[in-house]
Scaffold this active site. Structure first.
Site, PDB file in Angstrom:
ATOM      1  N   HIS A 165      -4.371   5.902   2.687  1.00  0.00           N
ATOM      2  CA  HIS A 165      -3.119   5.484   3.338  1.00  0.00           C
ATOM      3  C   HIS A 165      -2.223   6.715   3.474  1.00  0.00           C
ATOM      4  O   HIS A 165      -1.337   6.953   2.651  1.00  0.00           O
ATOM      5  CB  HIS A 165      -2.451   4.394   2.501  1.00  0.00           C
ATOM      6  N   SER A 205       2.941   2.654   8.439  1.00  0.00           N
ATOM      7  CA  SER A 205       2.832   1.487   7.580  1.00  0.00           C
ATOM      8  C   SER A 205       3.893   0.447   7.951  1.00  0.00           C
ATOM      9  O   SER A 205       3.886  -0.063   9.070  1.00  0.00           O
ATOM     10  CB  SER A 205       2.928   1.929   6.113  1.00  0.00           C
ATOM     11  N   ASP A 248      -8.469   3.266   3.736  1.00  0.00           N
ATOM     12  CA  ASP A 248      -7.101   2.839   3.406  1.00  0.00           C
ATOM     13  C   ASP A 248      -7.142   1.648   2.445  1.00  0.00           C
ATOM     14  O   ASP A 248      -7.627   0.583   2.812  1.00  0.00           O
ATOM     15  CB  ASP A 248      -6.356   2.461   4.688  1.00  0.00           C
TER      16      ASP A 248
END
Length: 219
Positions: free
Chosen positions: A198, A115, A167
């Site tokens: 995610h 991320s 996600d």
């Protein structure tokens, strides 16, 4: 120098993986992945998991948490505070140099990020002229991809990029656009997608291990 969590898989490692966590986590977040990822017969590796600084995050009502940069909005074309991204690239460069100073050649250093952490390593690679072993970009994106460019002489580095098809934080299309941008900029990208949110999954870790195995054997 950022504080770090470290694991070595054997004595006198000659390879390193510097792994940047996501927003609100810390260096302990991905440390448990090491025994799942590492295979018998691999050379000794040093895994370095740094803690991001604590900073207010605009999109989270200014609440302070660990983050590599501020997130100022929802639009992926402008959501990342690029001054913060660049400051984190400088911190990452210091960690890379420490591994070199500890005897690991630059071409044996992998950069990994999930991320926010992935956004930093991708940005760093476009600005780096010294060699690297590869990039591991998980559930992430390249900030300001529309205007991204590699500096003259930027490193040619293989990229393992994986993303969840469900996600809700970074939409799949954003990550796919990043992969396409990286290829346009001349990087070799192995793209994987998985039916997940995610996060990471076992199949992804196995594919990453295959990718690492190829590079460790060639090194």
């Amino acid at each position: 120098m950022l504080q770090t969590v470290e694991q070595e898989t054997g004595a006198s490692p000659q390879w390193a993986v510097i792994w940047l966590h996501g927003l609100g986590a810390d260096g302990n977040d991905f440390a448990p992945i090491v025994p799942e990822l590492v295979r018998p017969g691999w050379p000794a590796l040093r895994f370095v998991f740094p803690h991001a600084p604590v900073r207010p995050i605009t999109i989270n009502n200014g609440v302070p948490m660990r983050g590599w940069y501020d997130i100022v909005g929802m639009d992926f074309r402008s959501r990342a505070d690029m001054d913060g991204v660049r400051a984190s690239v400088v911190e990452l460069d210091a960690l890379i140099q420490r591994e070199i100073d500890r005897g690991i050649a630059a071409e044996r250093i992998f950069l990994a990020g999930f991320s926010q952490g992935g956004a930093v390593i991708l940005t760093a690679a476009l600005q780096r002229t010294a060699p690297l072993a590869g990039l591991i970009a998980l559930s992430t994106y390249l900030p300001e991809a529309e205007t991204a460019a590699r500096i003259d002489g930027a490193v040619q580095v293989p990229v393992f990029m994986a993303h969840g098809t469900q996600d809700p934080v970074i939409p799949l299309q954003v990550a796919e656009h990043t992969a396409a941008t990286l290829r346009t900029l001349g990087l070799e990208v192995q793209w994987q997608s998985y039916p997940m949110a995610h996060q990471v999954c076992g199949e992804e870790i196995s594919a990453l291990a295959d990718w690492l195995h190829t590079r460790l054997q060639a090194g």
